[in-house]
Design an enzyme around this catalytic site. Structure first.
Site, PDB file in Angstrom:
ATOM      1  CE1 TYR A 118      -3.381   2.875   0.885  1.00 20.88           C
ATOM      2  CE2 TYR A 118      -1.757   3.613   2.045  1.00 20.88           C
ATOM      3  CZ  TYR A 118      -3.057   3.909   1.608  1.00 20.88           C
ATOM      4  OH  TYR A 118      -3.583   5.125   1.643  1.00 20.88           O
ATOM      5  CD  GLU A 206      -5.883   5.082  -0.654  1.00 19.43           C
ATOM      6  OE1 GLU A 206      -5.919   5.007   0.347  1.00 19.43           O
ATOM      7  OE2 GLU A 206      -6.996   5.144  -1.338  1.00 19.43           O
TER       8      GLU A 206
END
Length: 396
Positions: A118, A206
């Site tokens: 992530y 993101e």
């Protein structure tokens, strides 16, 4: 301004970030053609069909599917396009899917196992610095990771005076447990990602997941991107990326007439001049036992046309049970606002919800007299508490 995955990836690619390649399709036939083109360009034999909506968790709602042949591409694209996709980040009604991204399969077998990470770049408002947030737990809800295993969340804060330093990019790769070619690839990925964030004037990049492929390449498999609206004048090419179908239609309409409007879930409509006063008014409504139905800043020119437009916007929300108009007349004269309210009320005919008008400042006494003598079903107030009491009274 939120972007679709494919749009975010296009921006990333222009800054040298390796991405999972894909082609957008509006229907099943286009999806098949896109799959054929991808196969010829990349050699991929399987394809990932991904719903393009402004919401995360698409896989959980059935919006991401793997197709192992062209027949499955056609079938899955046909199923996803037109569906109302419900995810943890949408309402119960979900969002209608108008297009899909047909992407290459990047989870191919090779010399090592694939791995998912992530990574996001955003502003740390606590200290005014950009930061890179990253974790070894890619592909999962980062909120759950942060809550249950916070030690797996890393952050790298960047001094705006010098930007991202090479040692910081290397530290990210090290903390992710990479070595060799994958380590080198990750440092380049982090550097390019941060450059994309800064130069595109984004407020969020993101990537979940960032993938280490079986041959140790690092790439963005997904991309959630938010561009700062206030910087769009520097990026004329980004303006056309806005998909109004993904935005609240009332907010879109308000923006077109120059009103600052945010839709909320309450029962008291707000019409205020000034963002600070608007926030205070929302607090006032909650203290009076109500819930604000919106944030609406009419700005400094609250004439009849603007007030009427604001009325129409507020009344589009069926949950509104009362409207509180709270104007501080500094530059704008209160009597002018009061006349605007009266004229707008008459132009619109019967408004079937009670209206409380609180005017304070320049010519507030004249404004109150105008409202009281108008013969309209409008309650006037001059003090904050008086307005709160009247909101409470009409909500019953």
């Amino acid at each position: 301004m939120n972007l679709h995955e494919y749009q975010g990836k296009e921006i990333l690619s222009t800054f040298g970030v390796r991405i999972q390649r894909g082609i957008v399709a509006q229907n099943a036939n286009e999806a098949v053609a896109a799959a054929k083109q991808l196969t010829s360009e990349t050699g991929t034999s399987w394809h990932v069909i991904k719903a393009q909506v402004h919401a995360g968790g698409r896989g959980k709602g059935g919006g991401v599917k793997l197709a192992k042949n062209l027949q499955e591409v056609e079938e899955l694209a046909g199923q996803i396009i037109g569906m109302n996709l419900v995810t943890p980040q949408t309402s119960a009604e979900g969002k209608k899917v108008h297009q899909v991204l047909v992407a290459e399969d990047v989870y191919y077998p090779g010399e090592s196992e694939t791995d998912e990470f992530y990574m996001s770049v955003l502003l740390n408002r606590g200290n005014g610095r950009n930061m890179i947030m990253y974790s070894t737990e890619g592909g999962m809800d980062i909120e759950t990771v942060a809550e249950e295993t916070p030690h797996l969340i890393f952050t790298e804060e960047i001094d705006p005076a010098v930007g991202l330093m090479p040692f910081q990019a290397r530290r990210v790769a090290f903390n992710l447990g990479l070595s060799g070619l994958a380590f080198k690839e990750m440092t380049m990925f982090v550097s390019a990602l941060y450059t994309a964030y800064v130069k595109s004037d984004a407020s969020l990049f993101e990537i979940n997941p960032v993938l280490k492929t079986s041959d140790n390449k690092i790439m963005a498999v997904d991309a959630k991107v938010t561009i700062d609206d206030n910087a769009l004048y520097r990026h004329k090419d980004y303006v056309n990326l806005r998909d109004l179908r993904e935005e609240n239609p009332i907010e879109v309409e308000a923006k077109e007439v120059g009103l600052n409007y945010v839709d909320l879930d309450g029962n008291v409509g707000c019409m205020v001049n000034g963002a600070g006063l608007a926030m205070a008014t929302m607090d006032l409504i909650k203290q009076a036992g109500g819930e604000p139905a919106n944030f609406l800043d009419v700005g400094g020119t609250a004439d009849a046309a603007r007030v009427e437009a604001a009325f129409k916007i507020i009344l589009k929300d069926p949950a509104v049970k009362a409207i509180l108009i709270n104007i501080f007349g500094g530059i704008v004269r209160c009597d002018r606002v009061a006349q605007g309210v009266i004229d707008a009320y008459k132009n619109m005919g019967n408004i079937n919800v009670p209206i409380i008008v609180r005017l304070q400042g320049t010519n507030a006494d004249i404004a109150k007299e105008l409202i009281d003598s108008s013969g309209l079903d409008v309650l006037s107030a001059t003090e904050f508490q008086e307005a709160a009491d009247k909101v409470q009274e009409v909500l019953g």
